[in-house]
Design an enzyme around this catalytic site. Structure first.
Site, PDB file in Angstrom:
ATOM      1  N   CYS A 164      24.813  50.009  28.124  1.00 51.01           N
ATOM      2  CA  CYS A 164      23.713  50.625  28.852  1.00 51.01           C
ATOM      3  C   CYS A 164      22.388  50.444  28.127  1.00 51.01           C
ATOM      4  CB  CYS A 164      23.950  52.116  29.007  1.00 51.01           C
ATOM      5  SG  CYS A 164      25.553  52.492  29.735  1.00 51.01           S
TER       6      CYS A 164
ATOM      7  N   GLY B 176      22.639  46.471  31.361  1.00 51.94           N
ATOM      8  CA  GLY B 176      23.478  47.072  32.396  1.00 51.94           C
ATOM      9  C   GLY B 176      22.974  46.706  33.770  1.00 51.94           C
TER      10      GLY B 176
ATOM     11  N   ASN C 201      23.926  55.818  25.863  1.00 53.86           N
ATOM     12  CA  ASN C 201      24.353  54.450  25.571  1.00 53.86           C
ATOM     13  C   ASN C 201      25.412  54.527  24.477  1.00 53.86           C
ATOM     14  OD1 ASN C 201      22.837  51.618  23.866  1.00 53.86           O
ATOM     15  ND2 ASN C 201      24.625  51.681  25.158  1.00 53.86           N
ATOM     16  N   GLY C 202      26.585  53.969  24.759  1.00 53.47           N
ATOM     17  CA  GLY C 202      27.687  54.017  23.794  1.00 53.47           C
ATOM     18  C   GLY C 202      28.936  54.530  24.481  1.00 53.47           C
TER      19      GLY C 202
ATOM     20  N   TYR D  72      24.855  38.952  20.530  1.00 51.21           N
ATOM     21  CA  TYR D  72      24.892  38.678  21.964  1.00 51.21           C
ATOM     22  C   TYR D  72      24.052  39.636  22.799  1.00 51.21           C
ATOM     23  CZ  TYR D  72      26.724  38.838  26.755  1.00 51.21           C
ATOM     24  OH  TYR D  72      26.838  38.871  28.116  1.00 51.21           O
TER      25      TYR D  72
ATOM     26  N   CYS E 232      36.183  46.449  22.128  1.00 49.39           N
ATOM     27  CA  CYS E 232      35.196  47.372  21.566  1.00 49.39           C
ATOM     28  C   CYS E 232      35.412  48.740  22.196  1.00 49.39           C
ATOM     29  CB  CYS E 232      33.777  46.880  21.866  1.00 49.39           C
ATOM     30  SG  CYS E 232      32.525  48.054  21.312  1.00 49.39           S
TER      31      CYS E 232
ATOM     32  N   CYS F  56      29.291  47.497  12.036  1.00 49.85           N
ATOM     33  CA  CYS F  56      30.591  47.549  12.711  1.00 49.85           C
ATOM     34  C   CYS F  56      30.875  46.139  13.216  1.00 49.85           C
ATOM     35  CB  CYS F  56      30.576  48.524  13.887  1.00 49.85           C
ATOM     36  SG  CYS F  56      32.143  48.468  14.825  1.00 49.85           S
TER      37      CYS F  56
HETATM   38  P1  AMP Z   1      34.462  33.077  28.037  1.00 51.41           P
HETATM   39  O1  AMP Z   1      34.522  31.611  27.793  1.00 51.41           O
HETATM   40  O2  AMP Z   1      35.025  33.440  29.389  1.00 51.41           O
HETATM   41  O3  AMP Z   1      35.066  33.832  26.923  1.00 51.41           O
HETATM   42  O4  AMP Z   1      32.931  33.466  28.116  1.00 51.41           O
HETATM   43  C1  AMP Z   1      32.108  33.270  27.005  1.00 51.41           C
HETATM   44  C2  AMP Z   1      30.708  33.750  27.345  1.00 51.41           C
HETATM   45  O5  AMP Z   1      30.711  35.165  27.575  1.00 51.41           O
HETATM   46  C3  AMP Z   1      29.738  33.500  26.221  1.00 51.41           C
HETATM   47  O6  AMP Z   1      28.751  32.620  26.718  1.00 51.41           O
HETATM   48  C4  AMP Z   1      29.118  34.844  25.888  1.00 51.41           C
HETATM   49  O7  AMP Z   1      27.709  34.752  25.827  1.00 51.41           O
HETATM   50  C5  AMP Z   1      29.516  35.724  27.022  1.00 51.41           C
HETATM   51  N1  AMP Z   1      29.834  37.095  26.612  1.00 51.41           N
HETATM   52  C6  AMP Z   1      30.087  37.560  25.393  1.00 51.41           C
HETATM   53  N2  AMP Z   1      30.344  38.885  25.412  1.00 51.41           N
HETATM   54  C7  AMP Z   1      30.238  39.271  26.685  1.00 51.41           C
HETATM   55  C8  AMP Z   1      30.374  40.530  27.349  1.00 51.41           C
HETATM   56  N3  AMP Z   1      30.677  41.633  26.667  1.00 51.41           N
HETATM   57  N4  AMP Z   1      30.181  40.550  28.691  1.00 51.41           N
HETATM   58  C9  AMP Z   1      29.896  39.421  29.365  1.00 51.41           C
HETATM   59  N5  AMP Z   1      29.754  38.209  28.786  1.00 51.41           N
HETATM   60  C10 AMP Z   1      29.926  38.128  27.465  1.00 51.41           C
END
Ligand code: AMP
Length: 466
Positions: free
Chosen positions: A2, A28, A103-104, A243, A384, A435
C-alpha cells in the site's frame, strides 16, 4: 502492499492528498480512498475499487472539505480485494471520528481478531488493519494516545500508519521499520507519505524520514515527537529498494535510483557476460540496474523491450489468457536491436518465473542469438509476511528449483542471480538493518501457522457504506 499519505494544516487537504496518491499508485492498484476532516471535526470518506483516476473526480473531491486528510492506495496482501477492505477505515470513536491508513501486514492479526470476535467485536472487513481499530476502541486507557499505544503494544509485524483522531494526525512506524514513511513541510502545514515522490508532486519539502518506532503527533502547525515505541532491531525491507519503491524516491535515507545502479554494478562484477553485444532492462523497475550493469561492464546499453503503459486492467479472453498473451500486451521487442545479437537481459527479481520465461521466448522470437539473463537480487525462496505481495512458497520458483533448473525453465544460455551479500552491499549501511526474509528465510518475527490461510480469508461483508 500500500501507499499512504496524510496532509494537515493545508486548505483543501484532500486535493493535495489526491495528487500524492497519484505518485503512490505503484504501491497499490486495487482500491483507494480518502478521509478528510473539516474545521468542525466532521470526517467524510470516499473509497472505491480501481486506480486513483477511477475513484476520484472533481465532485468527489469537493465533497471532501477540510484541512486534514489521509489517503491510501491498496494492493491486497491480507484480506481480499473488495471494497470492504479499502482504506482509510473510518470509525465513530469516543474521542471523535477515527480514520486509519495502514501500509504493512500484522503477523498476529488472526489470533488477535479471533480474541476480539470472542469478546463481541463486530468486524466489517477481512483486512488485518481493522484489528487495530478494535484494539484502540477497547483500550481502557483514558487518553487517545495511550489507547493507540495500548493497541500498538499488542500487534506484531509491519506497520507504517497514519491515524486521525478528530483533527489530530498521528504518524507511526513499527519498531523494526519495515515500511518507509517521510515527513514534509508544505506552506504552514505538513505532508506525511510513504515515499518522497509523493512529497515532490504536492510541492512539499522533505523534512525527515520517520525512524523505526517513531510516534509523531501533528496538530495544526505543531509536530510533536511522542516517546518511541519499545525498541527492536531495525529491519528495513530491502525489497523496497530492489523493486517496490519508485527510483525517484529517497527511501531509508538512500536514493532508490543510486541503490539500483549499485545493484547493477554488483551484478556485472559477480556475473559478467563477456562477449555480449548489449544489455537491456525489463522496463521499468530494472532500468537503473541495467544502466549500472552497462556502466560497470562497458557493455552497450540498449532499449530492446518497449512497455505499453496504458495496459491497466486489460480484459483477456480466457481462451487467450496464457502468460504469453499477457506478456505480449505489456511488452514488445525491438527487432532491430535484437536481431542476431548476444544480449544480456537485466531484471530486478524472479518470482514465479512465468513472466520471465515468456519474455525470453519473445526475445528469442525477435532474433536474439544468445540470451544471458541477470537478476539483481537473489532467488526469492519464501513469501513476505510484512506487506509485499508474494505468492505462497510453492509458487515461488526459487523455493523448489536451483539455478540450473531455473536456467532451463527460462530457456536462457546463462543465468546469474546477485548474491545476498552483493545485494546488501549495494543497499549500503549496516546489512543487519535490513529484512531480507523472502531471500534468506531469516524472518525477523515469529510467523503464526494460520497466517498463510488468513491471507485468503473470505470477506465478512461484500461492502460497507463509505
Ligand atoms: P516472474 O517471471 O513471473 O517471476 O515475474 C518477474 C517480474 O515480476 C519481475 O520483472 C519483477 O519486477 C516483478 N515482480 C517482482 N515482485 C513482484 C510483486 N511482488 N508483484 C508483482 N510483480 C513483481
Amino acid at each position: 502492499m500500500c501507499g499512504i499519505i496524510g496532509v494537515t494544516g493545508v486548505p483543501d487537504a484532500a486535493r493535495v492528498a489526491y495528487l500524492g496518491l497519484y505518485s503512490l499508485q505503484h504501491r497499490g492498484q486495487e482500491s483507494g480512498g480518502m478521509v478528510a476532516v473539516d474545521g468542525e471535526g466532521v470526517a467524510r470518506s470516499h473509497r472505491g475499487m480501481g486506480l486513483v483516476s477511477d475513484i476520484f473526480n472533481e465532485r468527489v473531491l469537493s465533497d471532501l472539505p477540510g484541512d486534514v486528510a489521509i489517503g491510501h492506495t491498496r494492493y491486497s496482501t491480507a484480506g481480499t480485494s473488495v471494497l470492504a477492505n479499502a482504506q482509510p477505515m473510518l470509525a465513530r470513536y469516543r474521542e471523535g471520528p477515527l480514520a486509519l491508513a495502514h501500509n504493512g501486514n500484522l503477523t498476529n492479526a488472526v489470533q488477535l481478531r479471533s480474541d476480539l470476535v470472542a469478546k463481541g467485536s463486530l468486524f466489517q472487513s477481512s483486512s488485518d488493519s481493522e484489528v487495530l481499530v478494535h484494539l484502540i476502541a477497547r483500550s481502557e486507557a483514558r487518553e487517545p494516545e495511550d489507547q493507540l499505544l495500548d493497541a500498538l503494544e499488542r500487534v506484531e509485524g509491519a506497520y507504517s500508519l497514519l491515524i486521525t483522531v478528530g483533527r489530530t494526525l498521528y504518524a507511526i512506524v513499527d519498531p523494526r521499520g519495515f515500511r518507509p514513511l517521510v515527513l514534509g513541510r508544505l506552506g504552514r502545514g505538513w505532508v506525511v507519505a510513504s515515499e518522497t515522490c509523493a512529497l515532490d508532486i504536492t510541492g512539499a519539502t522533505p523534512v525527515r524520514e520517520l525512524e523505526p518506532g517513531d510516534f509523531v503527533r501533528i496538530h495544526g502547525e505543531e509536530v510533536d515527537q511522542l516517546p518511541r515505541l519499545p525498541a527492536r532491531p531495525p529491519r528495513r525491507c530491502v525489497f523496497e529498494l530492489v523493486y517496490f519503491s519508485r527510483p525517484d524516491s529517497t527511501v531509508f535515507h538512500r536514493s532508490v535510483d543510486r541503490v539500483r545502479r549499485a545493484l547493477g554494478h554488483e551484478l556485472a562484477r559477480e556475473h559478467p557476460a563477456p562477449g555480449a553485444d548489449c544489455v537491456f532492462s525489463v522496463p521499468d523497475s530494472s532500468n537503473a540496474m541495467a544502466l549500472g550493469f552497462s556502466e560497470e561492464s562497458g557493455t552497450k546499453l540498449e532499449h530492446a523491450l518497449i512497455r505499453n503503459h496504458y495496459v491497466g486492467r486489460t480484459f483477456i479472453h480466457p481462451a487467450q489468457a496464457g502468460r504469453m498473451a499477457k506478456v505480449k500486451i505489456k511488452f514488445n521487442p525491438v527487432r532491430e536491436v535484437l536481431q542476431g545479437k548476444k544480449v544480456v537481459v537485466v531484471d530486478d527479481s524472479i518470482v514465479r518465473g512465468t513472466t520471465s520465461r515468456a519474455l525470453v521466448q519473445l526475445i528469442r522470437q525477435a532474433g536474439a542469438a544468445e540470451v544471458h539473463f541477470r537478476v539483481a537480487s537473489p532467488p526469492i525462496t519464501g513469501p513476505c509476511y510484512y506487506g509485499i505481495d508474494t505468492p505462497t512458497k510453492g509458487e515461488l520458483i526459487g523455493s523448489s528449483h536451483d539455478v540450473m533448473q531455473i536456467r532451463e525453465h527460462l530457456g536462457v544460455d546463462t543465468l546469474g542471480y546477485l548474491s545476498l551479500d552483493g545485494m546488501l552491499r549495494a543497499a549500503g549501511g549496516d546489512p543487519a538493518d535490513f529484512c531480507h526474509a523472502c531471500f534468506s528465510g531469516d524472518y525477523p518475527t515469529e510467523i503464526p501457522e494460520d497466517l498463510e490461510r488468513a491471507r485468503n480469508a473470505a470477506p465478512l461483508l461484500a461492502a460497507i457504506p463509505s
